[in-house]
Design a protein around this motif. Sequence first.
Motif, mmCIF file in Angstrom:
data_model
loop_
_atom_site.group_PDB
_atom_site.id
_atom_site.type_symbol
_atom_site.label_atom_id
_atom_site.label_comp_id
_atom_site.label_asym_id
_atom_site.label_seq_id
_atom_site.Cartn_x
_atom_site.Cartn_y
_atom_site.Cartn_z
ATOM 1 N N LEU A 191 0.905 14.078 -7.710
ATOM 2 C CA LEU A 191 2.720 13.702 -7.323
ATOM 3 C C LEU A 191 3.247 14.869 -6.518
ATOM 4 O O LEU A 191 3.696 14.372 -5.591
ATOM 5 C CB LEU A 191 3.710 13.677 -8.077
ATOM 6 C CG LEU A 191 2.710 13.005 -9.498
ATOM 7 C CD1 LEU A 191 3.923 13.155 -11.001
ATOM 8 C CD2 LEU A 191 3.759 11.145 -9.127
ATOM 9 N N PHE A 192 2.513 15.385 -5.642
ATOM 10 C CA PHE A 192 2.662 16.975 -4.686
ATOM 11 C C PHE A 192 2.440 16.025 -3.559
ATOM 12 O O PHE A 192 1.474 15.981 -2.792
ATOM 13 C CB PHE A 192 1.847 17.954 -4.782
ATOM 14 C CG PHE A 192 2.190 18.568 -3.532
ATOM 15 C CD1 PHE A 192 3.661 19.395 -3.447
ATOM 16 C CD2 PHE A 192 1.814 18.468 -2.373
ATOM 17 C CE1 PHE A 192 3.874 20.453 -2.345
ATOM 18 C CE2 PHE A 192 2.100 19.867 -0.582
ATOM 19 C CZ PHE A 192 3.325 20.880 -1.552
ATOM 20 N N PRO A 193 3.511 15.599 -2.832
ATOM 21 C CA PRO A 193 4.071 15.077 -1.498
ATOM 22 C C PRO A 193 2.806 15.872 -0.233
ATOM 23 O O PRO A 193 3.065 16.685 0.049
ATOM 24 C CB PRO A 193 4.908 14.868 -1.048
ATOM 25 C CG PRO A 193 6.156 15.857 -1.465
ATOM 26 C CD PRO A 193 4.780 16.425 -3.062
ATOM 27 N N ASN A 198 -2.361 7.949 5.255
ATOM 28 C CA ASN A 198 -1.657 8.037 3.816
ATOM 29 C C ASN A 198 -2.644 8.647 2.490
ATOM 30 O O ASN A 198 -3.177 8.506 2.043
ATOM 31 C CB ASN A 198 -1.531 6.656 3.191
ATOM 32 C CG ASN A 198 -0.764 7.197 1.811
ATOM 33 O OD1 ASN A 198 -0.040 8.297 1.761
ATOM 34 N ND2 ASN A 198 0.047 6.339 0.638
ATOM 35 N N PRO A 199 -2.579 10.279 2.846
ATOM 36 C CA PRO A 199 -3.491 10.751 1.345
ATOM 37 C C PRO A 199 -3.252 11.134 0.478
ATOM 38 O O PRO A 199 -3.887 11.803 -0.865
ATOM 39 C CB PRO A 199 -3.506 12.748 2.953
ATOM 40 C CG PRO A 199 -2.338 12.437 2.801
ATOM 41 C CD PRO A 199 -1.644 11.216 3.884
ATOM 42 N N ASN A 200 -1.268 10.684 -0.128
ATOM 43 C CA ASN A 200 -1.066 10.634 -1.492
ATOM 44 C C ASN A 200 -1.557 9.813 -2.066
ATOM 45 O O ASN A 200 -2.111 8.932 -1.380
ATOM 46 C CB ASN A 200 0.655 10.409 -0.797
ATOM 47 C CG ASN A 200 1.077 11.742 0.537
ATOM 48 O OD1 ASN A 200 1.507 12.801 -0.582
ATOM 49 N ND2 ASN A 200 1.546 11.312 0.767
ATOM 50 N N HIS A 233 4.016 -0.848 4.660
ATOM 51 C CA HIS A 233 3.491 -0.073 3.119
ATOM 52 C C HIS A 233 2.153 -0.107 3.906
ATOM 53 O O HIS A 233 1.348 -0.590 3.436
ATOM 54 C CB HIS A 233 3.784 -0.510 1.638
ATOM 55 C CG HIS A 233 5.000 -1.172 1.820
ATOM 56 N ND1 HIS A 233 6.073 -2.124 2.287
ATOM 57 C CD2 HIS A 233 6.205 -0.544 0.965
ATOM 58 C CE1 HIS A 233 7.777 -2.178 1.577
ATOM 59 N NE2 HIS A 233 7.545 -2.041 1.176
ATOM 60 N N ILE A 234 2.019 1.116 3.024
ATOM 61 C CA ILE A 234 0.458 2.167 3.203
ATOM 62 C C ILE A 234 0.399 2.332 1.707
ATOM 63 O O ILE A 234 0.916 3.238 0.951
ATOM 64 C CB ILE A 234 0.079 3.104 4.242
ATOM 65 C CG1 ILE A 234 0.922 2.823 5.342
ATOM 66 C CG2 ILE A 234 -1.268 3.577 4.343
ATOM 67 C CD1 ILE A 234 1.241 4.329 6.355
ATOM 68 N N LYS A 235 -0.780 1.943 1.022
ATOM 69 C CA LYS A 235 -1.283 1.940 -0.325
ATOM 70 C C LYS A 235 -2.044 3.379 -0.429
ATOM 71 O O LYS A 235 -2.128 4.281 0.762
ATOM 72 C CB LYS A 235 -2.218 0.884 -0.066
ATOM 73 C CG LYS A 235 -1.552 -0.317 -0.816
ATOM 74 C CD LYS A 235 -2.606 -0.768 -0.923
ATOM 75 C CE LYS A 235 -2.615 -3.074 -1.537
ATOM 76 N NZ LYS A 235 -3.052 -3.393 -1.159
ATOM 77 N N PRO A 236 -2.084 3.743 -1.266
ATOM 78 C CA PRO A 236 -2.463 5.827 -1.379
ATOM 79 C C PRO A 236 -3.826 5.545 -0.928
ATOM 80 O O PRO A 236 -4.698 5.445 -1.442
ATOM 81 C CB PRO A 236 -2.978 5.746 -3.580
ATOM 82 C CG PRO A 236 -1.074 5.257 -3.967
ATOM 83 C CD PRO A 236 -1.388 2.950 -3.007
#
Length: 278
Positions: A114-116, A152-154, A184-187
Motif C-alpha cells: 500500500l505504500f504509494p 504504474n509501479p503501485n 485509468h492505469i491498472k496496478p
Amino acid sequence: MGTHWSQNNGTVPNASDNVSRTRLGYQDVDDDSLDGLDRQEDIAQFPYVEFTGRDSITCPTCQGTGRIPSDQINELVALIPYSDQRLKPQRTKLYVVLSIVLCLLASSLVAYFLFPRPVLVEDDGIRSVTVHFDHNNSKVIINMTSSLNFSNPNFFTVLVDSIGCQVLYMKTVIGTQQLDNVIHIKPLNQRQVNFTVSMEISGSLSYVYAFCTMASIKVHNIVVFMQTYVKTSYMVRSTQNTLEAYRYIDCGSNSTGHQASMILWSDPHRNPGTRLLS
C-alpha cells in the motif's frame, strides 16, 4: 481304674455351622455397603443448610444459600494461591515473540503493497505533424500529435486526471491543449496516451510563413518548445509531473514519422524554473 466321660452343655461346632456363619458375615458386609451408598445418595440430595450458632457468622457472599447470585458473577473476585499453576502459563515468551514477529510481518506486507510509489511519465516524442497554410492571412497552422508513456509501479489503480500542454516559439505561445479524466492505469501496468496540439503561427511571426513556403529551401525546420503537465491521483495522494522538450518540425510539408523527443526535465520534485539537460 475306669474311664470317665464328661458331658458339657455346649456343642462342638461342625463345618456346616462355620459355613453358615461365614455367609451371614458376608451378607452383613454387603448390607453395610448398600447402606453406605444409600447414605451418600441421601446426603447428596440433602439441601445446603447453614448451621448458625452463637459464635457463627452467615456467609456474606451467598447469604446462607450456598449459591452465588448470577447478578454478582462479574463483581466477585476469587483468590488464587500464588503457587497455582494457572498463574504460571507455559511458553509465555514464545507466544510473545511469535506475536511480535507476526505483527511486524503483517505491517511490512501492508507497507509494501500500500505504500504509494510515484507514477513514471515518459515523453515518447512526436507521432505525426500536419501543416496547413492560410495564404490570405500569412498563417501557418500545424497539428502536432505527441505520445506519453505511463508506468504504474503501485499495487492499486492510478487515475490520470489531466494532461495540459503549451507550445512556444521564440517565447510566444502558439498552441495549447487540455485533456481531463484521461485514463485509468491498472496496478503494475503501462499505458500510452496520444494527444494533438493545434498551433497557429501568425501576426508578429508572419516571417515564419515566408520561411515555410520558400521553394528554394528543401527542409524547413523550426524549433518549438513544448511544456507538458501531467496530474495523477491515487488513494489520497495527488502528484504533478512536468515535461519540457524541444521539438524540431518541418513546416514545409506533412511529416508522419516518429521523432524522439529531447527532454530537458521530467522530475516532479524540482523547481519548474530549473532545466537539466539529459
